[in-house]
Motif scaffolding. Structure first.
Motif, PDB file in Angstrom:
ATOM      1  N   HIS A  34       0.834  -1.210   0.000  1.00  0.00           N
ATOM      2  CA  HIS A  34       0.000   0.000   0.000  1.00  0.00           C
ATOM      3  C   HIS A  34       0.873   1.267   0.000  1.00  0.00           C
ATOM      4  N   PRO A  35       1.636   1.488  -1.043  1.00  0.00           N
ATOM      5  CA  PRO A  35       2.480   2.700  -1.073  1.00  0.00           C
ATOM      6  C   PRO A  35       1.639   3.969  -1.197  1.00  0.00           C
ATOM      7  N   PHE A  36       2.192   5.043  -0.666  1.00  0.00           N
ATOM      8  CA  PHE A  36       1.601   6.381  -0.727  1.00  0.00           C
ATOM      9  C   PHE A  36       2.333   7.103  -1.848  1.00  0.00           C
ATOM     10  N   VAL A  37       1.624   7.487  -2.904  1.00  0.00           N
ATOM     11  CA  VAL A  37       2.301   7.927  -4.126  1.00  0.00           C
ATOM     12  C   VAL A  37       1.831   9.314  -4.568  1.00  0.00           C
ATOM     13  N   ASN A  38       2.604   9.915  -5.468  1.00  0.00           N
ATOM     14  CA  ASN A  38       2.200  11.155  -6.114  1.00  0.00           C
ATOM     15  C   ASN A  38       1.431  10.834  -7.392  1.00  0.00           C
ATOM     16  N   SER A  39       0.891  11.846  -8.070  1.00  0.00           N
ATOM     17  CA  SER A  39       0.004  11.563  -9.191  1.00  0.00           C
ATOM     18  C   SER A  39      -0.139  12.790 -10.083  1.00  0.00           C
ATOM     19  N   ARG A  40       0.290  12.641 -11.364  1.00  0.00           N
ATOM     20  CA  ARG A  40       0.169  13.751 -12.324  1.00  0.00           C
ATOM     21  C   ARG A  40      -0.183  13.181 -13.695  1.00  0.00           C
ATOM     22  N   HIS A  41      -1.457  12.838 -13.872  1.00  0.00           N
ATOM     23  CA  HIS A  41      -1.869  12.285 -15.160  1.00  0.00           C
ATOM     24  C   HIS A  41      -3.373  12.438 -15.337  1.00  0.00           C
ATOM     25  N   HIS A  42      -3.817  12.473 -16.588  1.00  0.00           N
ATOM     26  CA  HIS A  42      -5.248  12.399 -16.856  1.00  0.00           C
ATOM     27  C   HIS A  42      -5.568  11.328 -17.886  1.00  0.00           C
ATOM     28  N   GLN A  43      -4.537  10.651 -18.409  1.00  0.00           N
ATOM     29  CA  GLN A  43      -4.735   9.444 -19.172  1.00  0.00           C
ATOM     30  C   GLN A  43      -4.371   8.253 -18.294  1.00  0.00           C
ATOM     31  N   ALA A  44      -4.836   7.066 -18.694  1.00  0.00           N
ATOM     32  CA  ALA A  44      -4.532   5.855 -17.933  1.00  0.00           C
ATOM     33  C   ALA A  44      -4.812   4.647 -18.807  1.00  0.00           C
ATOM     34  N   ILE A  45      -4.296   3.503 -18.399  1.00  0.00           N
ATOM     35  CA  ILE A  45      -4.543   2.272 -19.148  1.00  0.00           C
ATOM     36  C   ILE A  45      -6.016   1.898 -19.056  1.00  0.00           C
ATOM     37  N   LYS A  46      -6.592   1.604 -20.212  1.00  0.00           N
ATOM     38  CA  LYS A  46      -7.965   1.109 -20.289  1.00  0.00           C
ATOM     39  C   LYS A  46      -7.960  -0.405 -20.448  1.00  0.00           C
ATOM     40  N   THR A  47      -7.417  -0.895 -21.553  1.00  0.00           N
ATOM     41  CA  THR A  47      -7.294  -2.334 -21.794  1.00  0.00           C
ATOM     42  C   THR A  47      -5.819  -2.714 -21.716  1.00  0.00           C
ATOM     43  N   PRO A  48      -5.434  -3.542 -20.757  1.00  0.00           N
ATOM     44  CA  PRO A  48      -4.028  -3.964 -20.694  1.00  0.00           C
ATOM     45  C   PRO A  48      -3.626  -4.740 -21.939  1.00  0.00           C
ATOM     46  N   ALA A  49      -2.392  -4.586 -22.353  1.00  0.00           N
ATOM     47  CA  ALA A  49      -1.876  -5.302 -23.518  1.00  0.00           C
ATOM     48  C   ALA A  49      -1.829  -6.801 -23.240  1.00  0.00           C
ATOM     49  N   PRO A  50      -1.943  -7.618 -24.276  1.00  0.00           N
ATOM     50  CA  PRO A  50      -1.808  -9.071 -24.091  1.00  0.00           C
ATOM     51  C   PRO A  50      -0.472  -9.421 -23.435  1.00  0.00           C
ATOM     52  N   GLY A  51      -0.534 -10.312 -22.453  1.00  0.00           N
ATOM     53  CA  GLY A  51       0.672 -10.752 -21.771  1.00  0.00           C
ATOM     54  C   GLY A  51       1.107  -9.862 -20.627  1.00  0.00           C
ATOM     55  N   VAL A  52       0.405  -8.732 -20.433  1.00  0.00           N
ATOM     56  CA  VAL A  52       0.738  -7.796 -19.355  1.00  0.00           C
ATOM     57  C   VAL A  52      -0.240  -8.009 -18.208  1.00  0.00           C
ATOM     58  N   ARG A  53       0.283  -8.088 -17.009  1.00  0.00           N
ATOM     59  CA  ARG A  53      -0.549  -8.326 -15.826  1.00  0.00           C
ATOM     60  C   ARG A  53      -0.699  -7.046 -15.026  1.00  0.00           C
ATOM     61  N   VAL A  54      -1.930  -6.713 -14.644  1.00  0.00           N
ATOM     62  CA  VAL A  54      -2.173  -5.568 -13.770  1.00  0.00           C
ATOM     63  C   VAL A  54      -1.830  -5.977 -12.340  1.00  0.00           C
ATOM     64  N   VAL A  55      -0.929  -5.229 -11.692  1.00  0.00           N
ATOM     65  CA  VAL A  55      -0.497  -5.596 -10.344  1.00  0.00           C
ATOM     66  C   VAL A  55      -0.788  -4.510  -9.319  1.00  0.00           C
ATOM     67  N   ALA A  56      -1.290  -3.344  -9.750  1.00  0.00           N
ATOM     68  CA  ALA A  56      -1.581  -2.278  -8.786  1.00  0.00           C
ATOM     69  C   ALA A  56      -2.719  -1.410  -9.308  1.00  0.00           C
ATOM     70  N   ARG A  57      -3.552  -0.941  -8.368  1.00  0.00           N
ATOM     71  CA  ARG A  57      -4.659  -0.048  -8.702  1.00  0.00           C
ATOM     72  C   ARG A  57      -4.817   1.005  -7.618  1.00  0.00           C
ATOM     73  N   ALA A  58      -5.350   2.162  -8.025  1.00  0.00           N
ATOM     74  CA  ALA A  58      -5.780   3.178  -7.070  1.00  0.00           C
ATOM     75  C   ALA A  58      -7.116   2.748  -6.472  1.00  0.00           C
ATOM     76  N   ASN A  59      -7.581   3.481  -5.463  1.00  0.00           N
ATOM     77  CA  ASN A  59      -8.820   3.107  -4.782  1.00  0.00           C
ATOM     78  C   ASN A  59     -10.053   3.225  -5.664  1.00  0.00           C
ATOM     79  N   ASP A  60      -9.968   3.969  -6.764  1.00  0.00           N
ATOM     80  CA  ASP A  60     -11.094   4.038  -7.693  1.00  0.00           C
ATOM     81  C   ASP A  60     -10.962   3.052  -8.837  1.00  0.00           C
ATOM     82  N   GLY A  61      -9.960   2.179  -8.774  1.00  0.00           N
ATOM     83  CA  GLY A  61      -9.794   1.141  -9.770  1.00  0.00           C
ATOM     84  C   GLY A  61      -8.855   1.472 -10.910  1.00  0.00           C
TER      85      GLY A  61
END
Length: 238
Positions: A170-197
């Motif tokens: 549960h790291p405490f992180v900074n954040s400067r973005h308004h784009q984000a991954i929608k569909t992960p690429a094939p073979g890529v595993r999602v390993v972390a999410r913010a509290n809103d998903g």
């Protein structure tokens, strides 16, 4: 022997006061210092024609893809929505080719913010062009923080992974973005999410590809967990 780590350069569109030139390439100093502090040798990678990528990779042990402007949505099959920000297609095309060739040649890569997004696009995934208008959740947090960029503002949940071993669950992180991954690429595993998903971390099973949505280069000097992320990346090059 210390490893050579390429760091992708951003482009300054305003005229610089030093040389009175537009489109100057630059690498974030915090990223340079993070590589130096963890035992690597940083090498700036300004965007080049895609057919010159192999010549770069023959000299590099690893690559860090850095932050920057929005990504051209035509690269993942979409036209731009009204809220899309500044894009710079020459850099996008270079970094897509760089990521694809690095993966094919088993060269470890680390993506930071936009860097994670461009890796995902290069490998066949898609993005939200603008979280505020496209993200489906009713519960959203501030992903483009108003606090100083080196300070953390929200928590991330990290599942069992190499990323978790570096930064904890549960790291405490900074954040400067308004784009984000929608569909992960094939073979890529999602390993972390913010509290809103919103996706905040990805890896491939062999961890040759890893990406985070926050900016550890701005926090590593004060946060041992963020330093550990860079150290783990450099250690994977041995």
């Amino acid at each position: 022997m210390r490893k050579l780590i390429g760091i992708t350069a951003d482009v300054l569109f305003e005229t610089t006061p030093v040389i009175n030139e537009k489109h100057a390439d630059f690498v974030p100093r915090d990223a340079v210092n993070a590589v130096l502090a963890t035992g690597g040798i940083p090498v700036s990678l300004p965007h080049l024609p895609a057919d010159q990528v192999d010549g770069l990779l023959s000299r590099l042990d690893g690559i860090i893809f850095t932050g920057g402007p929005d990504i051209d949505p035509t690269l993942f099959g979409e036209d731009p929505v009204p809220a899309l920000g500044l894009t710079y297609r020459p850099r996008d095309l270079f970094e897509v080719a760089l990521a694809q060739h690095a993966v094919a040649q088993h060269i470890p890569i680390l993506g930071i913010c936009r860097g994670m997004q461009i890796i995902n696009v290069a490998l066949g995934g898609t993005l939200y062009q603008d979280l505020a208008s496209q993200y489906p959740s009713d519960y959203r947090i501030q992903h483009h923080q108003q606090a100083p960029g080196n300070l953390p503002t929200h928590h991330v949940t990290v599942g069992p992974s190499a990323l978790q071993r570096a930064v904890g669950p549960h790291p405490f992180v900074n954040s400067r973005h308004h784009q984000a991954i929608k569909t992960p690429a094939p073979g890529v595993r999602v390993v972390a999410r913010a509290n809103d998903g919103v996706i905040e971390g990805i890896e491939t099973p062999n961890v040759n590809v890893q990406g985070v949505q926050w900016h550890p280069e701005n926090m590593w000097a004060e946060d041992p967990r963020q330093r550990a992320l860079f150290q783990a990346f450099v250690d994977r090059l041995n």
